[in-house]
Scaffold this motif. Structure first.
Motif, PDB file in Angstrom:
ATOM      1  N   PRO A   1      53.895  51.612  50.528  1.00  0.00           N
ATOM      2  CA  PRO A   1      52.517  52.035  50.216  1.00  0.00           C
ATOM      3  C   PRO A   1      52.222  52.075  48.723  1.00  0.00           C
ATOM      4  O   PRO A   1      51.068  51.931  48.321  1.00  0.00           O
ATOM      5  N   ALA A   2      53.257  52.257  47.896  1.00  0.00           N
ATOM      6  CA  ALA A   2      53.009  52.321  46.451  1.00  0.00           C
ATOM      7  C   ALA A   2      52.540  50.978  45.894  1.00  0.00           C
ATOM      8  O   ALA A   2      51.964  50.928  44.802  1.00  0.00           O
ATOM      9  N   ALA A   3      52.792  49.898  46.613  1.00  0.00           N
ATOM     10  CA  ALA A   3      52.424  48.573  46.110  1.00  0.00           C
ATOM     11  C   ALA A   3      50.975  48.211  46.393  1.00  0.00           C
ATOM     12  O   ALA A   3      50.460  47.222  45.843  1.00  0.00           O
ATOM     13  N   ILE A   4      50.290  48.970  47.216  1.00  0.00           N
ATOM     14  CA  ILE A   4      48.924  48.621  47.596  1.00  0.00           C
ATOM     15  C   ILE A   4      47.986  48.625  46.389  1.00  0.00           C
ATOM     16  O   ILE A   4      47.122  47.760  46.248  1.00  0.00           O
ATOM     17  N   GLY A   5      48.168  49.599  45.498  1.00  0.00           N
ATOM     18  CA  GLY A   5      47.298  49.660  44.315  1.00  0.00           C
ATOM     19  C   GLY A   5      47.432  48.430  43.446  1.00  0.00           C
ATOM     20  O   GLY A   5      46.431  47.837  43.020  1.00  0.00           O
ATOM     21  N   ALA A   6      48.659  48.009  43.175  1.00  0.00           N
ATOM     22  CA  ALA A   6      48.870  46.818  42.353  1.00  0.00           C
ATOM     23  C   ALA A   6      48.379  45.558  43.061  1.00  0.00           C
ATOM     24  O   ALA A   6      47.759  44.680  42.443  1.00  0.00           O
ATOM     25  N   LEU A   7      48.646  45.478  44.371  1.00  0.00           N
ATOM     26  CA  LEU A   7      48.193  44.313  45.124  1.00  0.00           C
ATOM     27  C   LEU A   7      46.674  44.234  45.185  1.00  0.00           C
ATOM     28  O   LEU A   7      46.103  43.143  45.244  1.00  0.00           O
ATOM     29  N   SER A   8      46.020  45.390  45.158  1.00  0.00           N
ATOM     30  CA  SER A   8      44.555  45.395  45.168  1.00  0.00           C
ATOM     31  C   SER A   8      43.993  44.739  43.912  1.00  0.00           C
ATOM     32  O   SER A   8      43.036  43.955  43.974  1.00  0.00           O
ATOM     33  N   TRP A   9      44.591  45.034  42.755  1.00  0.00           N
ATOM     34  CA  TRP A   9      44.132  44.412  41.506  1.00  0.00           C
ATOM     35  C   TRP A   9      44.458  42.920  41.487  1.00  0.00           C
ATOM     36  O   TRP A   9      43.655  42.098  41.015  1.00  0.00           O
ATOM     37  N   VAL A  10      45.624  42.567  41.984  1.00  0.00           N
ATOM     38  CA  VAL A  10      45.982  41.146  42.056  1.00  0.00           C
ATOM     39  C   VAL A  10      45.019  40.404  42.977  1.00  0.00           C
ATOM     40  O   VAL A  10      44.559  39.293  42.667  1.00  0.00           O
ATOM     41  N   GLY A  11      44.700  41.022  44.112  1.00  0.00           N
ATOM     42  CA  GLY A  11      43.764  40.393  45.039  1.00  0.00           C
ATOM     43  C   GLY A  11      42.381  40.235  44.456  1.00  0.00           C
ATOM     44  O   GLY A  11      41.722  39.215  44.654  1.00  0.00           O
ATOM     45  N   LEU A  12      41.923  41.232  43.709  1.00  0.00           N
ATOM     46  CA  LEU A  12      40.604  41.139  43.086  1.00  0.00           C
ATOM     47  C   LEU A  12      40.564  40.010  42.056  1.00  0.00           C
ATOM     48  O   LEU A  12      39.577  39.267  41.969  1.00  0.00           O
ATOM     49  N   SER A  13      41.627  39.874  41.292  1.00  0.00           N
ATOM     50  CA  SER A  13      41.703  38.780  40.310  1.00  0.00           C
ATOM     51  C   SER A  13      41.700  37.431  41.013  1.00  0.00           C
ATOM     52  O   SER A  13      41.041  36.483  40.568  1.00  0.00           O
ATOM     53  N   TYR A  14      42.432  37.346  42.116  1.00  0.00           N
ATOM     54  CA  TYR A  14      42.455  36.074  42.848  1.00  0.00           C
ATOM     55  C   TYR A  14      41.074  35.723  43.396  1.00  0.00           C
ATOM     56  O   TYR A  14      40.674  34.550  43.375  1.00  0.00           O
ATOM     57  N   LEU A  15      40.347  36.697  43.906  1.00  0.00           N
ATOM     58  CA  LEU A  15      39.030  36.413  44.463  1.00  0.00           C
ATOM     59  C   LEU A  15      38.089  35.848  43.411  1.00  0.00           C
ATOM     60  O   LEU A  15      37.291  34.943  43.696  1.00  0.00           O
ATOM     61  N   MET A  16      38.163  36.355  42.192  1.00  0.00           N
ATOM     62  CA  MET A  16      37.329  35.804  41.119  1.00  0.00           C
ATOM     63  C   MET A  16      37.716  34.359  40.817  1.00  0.00           C
ATOM     64  O   MET A  16      36.856  33.492  40.650  1.00  0.00           O
ATOM     65  N   LEU A  17      39.014  34.085  40.765  1.00  0.00           N
ATOM     66  CA  LEU A  17      39.469  32.713  40.530  1.00  0.00           C
ATOM     67  C   LEU A  17      39.106  31.813  41.710  1.00  0.00           C
ATOM     68  O   LEU A  17      38.779  30.633  41.521  1.00  0.00           O
ATOM     69  N   HIS A  18      39.158  32.364  42.897  1.00  0.00           N
ATOM     70  CA  HIS A  18      38.813  31.602  44.098  1.00  0.00           C
ATOM     71  C   HIS A  18      37.367  31.107  44.024  1.00  0.00           C
ATOM     72  O   HIS A  18      37.075  29.943  44.337  1.00  0.00           O
ATOM     73  N   VAL A  19      36.460  31.989  43.641  1.00  0.00           N
ATOM     74  CA  VAL A  19      35.045  31.611  43.558  1.00  0.00           C
ATOM     75  C   VAL A  19      34.827  30.587  42.454  1.00  0.00           C
ATOM     76  O   VAL A  19      34.101  29.593  42.634  1.00  0.00           O
ATOM     77  N   LEU A  20      35.453  30.791  41.305  1.00  0.00           N
ATOM     78  CA  LEU A  20      35.291  29.847  40.203  1.00  0.00           C
ATOM     79  C   LEU A  20      35.830  28.472  40.569  1.00  0.00           C
ATOM     80  O   LEU A  20      35.196  27.447  40.292  1.00  0.00           O
ATOM     81  N   TYR A  21      36.985  28.428  41.205  1.00  0.00           N
ATOM     82  CA  TYR A  21      37.579  27.147  41.584  1.00  0.00           C
ATOM     83  C   TYR A  21      36.729  26.430  42.629  1.00  0.00           C
ATOM     84  O   TYR A  21      36.607  25.206  42.617  1.00  0.00           O
ATOM     85  N   ALA A  22      36.140  27.202  43.560  1.00  0.00           N
ATOM     86  CA  ALA A  22      35.362  26.597  44.637  1.00  0.00           C
ATOM     87  C   ALA A  22      34.179  25.801  44.096  1.00  0.00           C
ATOM     88  O   ALA A  22      33.843  24.743  44.630  1.00  0.00           O
TER      89      ALA A  22
END
Length: 211
Positions: free
Chosen positions: A69-90
């Motif tokens: 469960p301690a990794a959820i916070g870090a993964l949330s920020w990583v996921g948010l960064s990926y979503l921004m890159l996902h939209v830009l790449y699309a």
């Protein structure tokens, strides 16, 4: 999971699936060729393919949240960064910006094969798995019962996929608008006696030799 959280999750998934991506372009291509009635096949095919992948990815997110469960916070920020890159790449992908050629044939014409092709197209692209995981981790709540939360997220993915696919099937020309490729200009310099044959510069001297 409250209704407000579920609606926010579904709205986020719809917005991301309205961004250009290969299966959306495929749905629009079928609609442009067969008409809007193609949605009777393409929409269920896309929902089935996307939800099948979402079941596996969301289960992985829940396993991480349960055992680490301690990794959820870090993964949330990583996921948010990926979503921004996902939209830009699309919006920068040349294949999606210009779309398929006008003379390209549809990959399949039979309903069952269309289902199989959509599933294969979705599972071959890691972007759908990464996007689903990035969205799911944003709304994962360890305080909520995992069974109920998991079911709500899967239902939200199914609703989002259906709405996005319906939009591309109903408005293919607007959502999958093709940009014109820049016309290649002739780089041949103009000189006296130059003639253009089939848009190629040919000098008078060359024409005499060819004759």
């Amino acid at each position: 999971m409250t209704i407000e959280t579920w609606l926010a999750f579904a709205a986020t998934a719809v917005a991301l699936l309205l961004v250009p991506h290969p299966v959306a372009s495929l749905t629009a291509a079928f609609s442009s060729s067969w008409g809007r009635t193609s949605a009777l096949v393409t929409v269920p095919a896309f929902v089935l393919a996307f939800v099948a992948g979402g079941i596996l990815v969301t289960a992985g997110v829940f396993l991480v949240g349960f055992y680490w469960p301690a990794a959820i916070g870090a993964l949330s920020w990583v996921g948010l960064s990926y979503l921004m890159l996902h939209v830009l790449y699309a919006y920068q992908d040349p294949q999606l910006r210009y779309g398929p050629a006008d003379n390209d044939n549809l990959p399949e014409t039979r309903p069952l094969r269309i289902f199989g092709y959509f599933i294969l197209k979705t599972f071959k692209s890691a972007r759908y798995f990464a996007m689903t995981a990035a969205v799911a981790v944003q709304f994962f709540d360890p305080a909520v019962a995992p069974q109920e939360q998991y079911l709500n997220l899967i239902v939200g993915l199914a609703v989002a996929a259906a709405l996005a696919a319906l939009a591309y099937a109903a408005l293919p020309a607007r959502l999958a608008r093709k940009r014109r490729r820049p016309a290649a200009r002739s780089k041949a310099p103009y000189r006296p006696g130059t003639r253009f044959i089939a848009r190629r510069a040919v000098t008078a001297g060359y024409r005499r030799i060819a004759a």
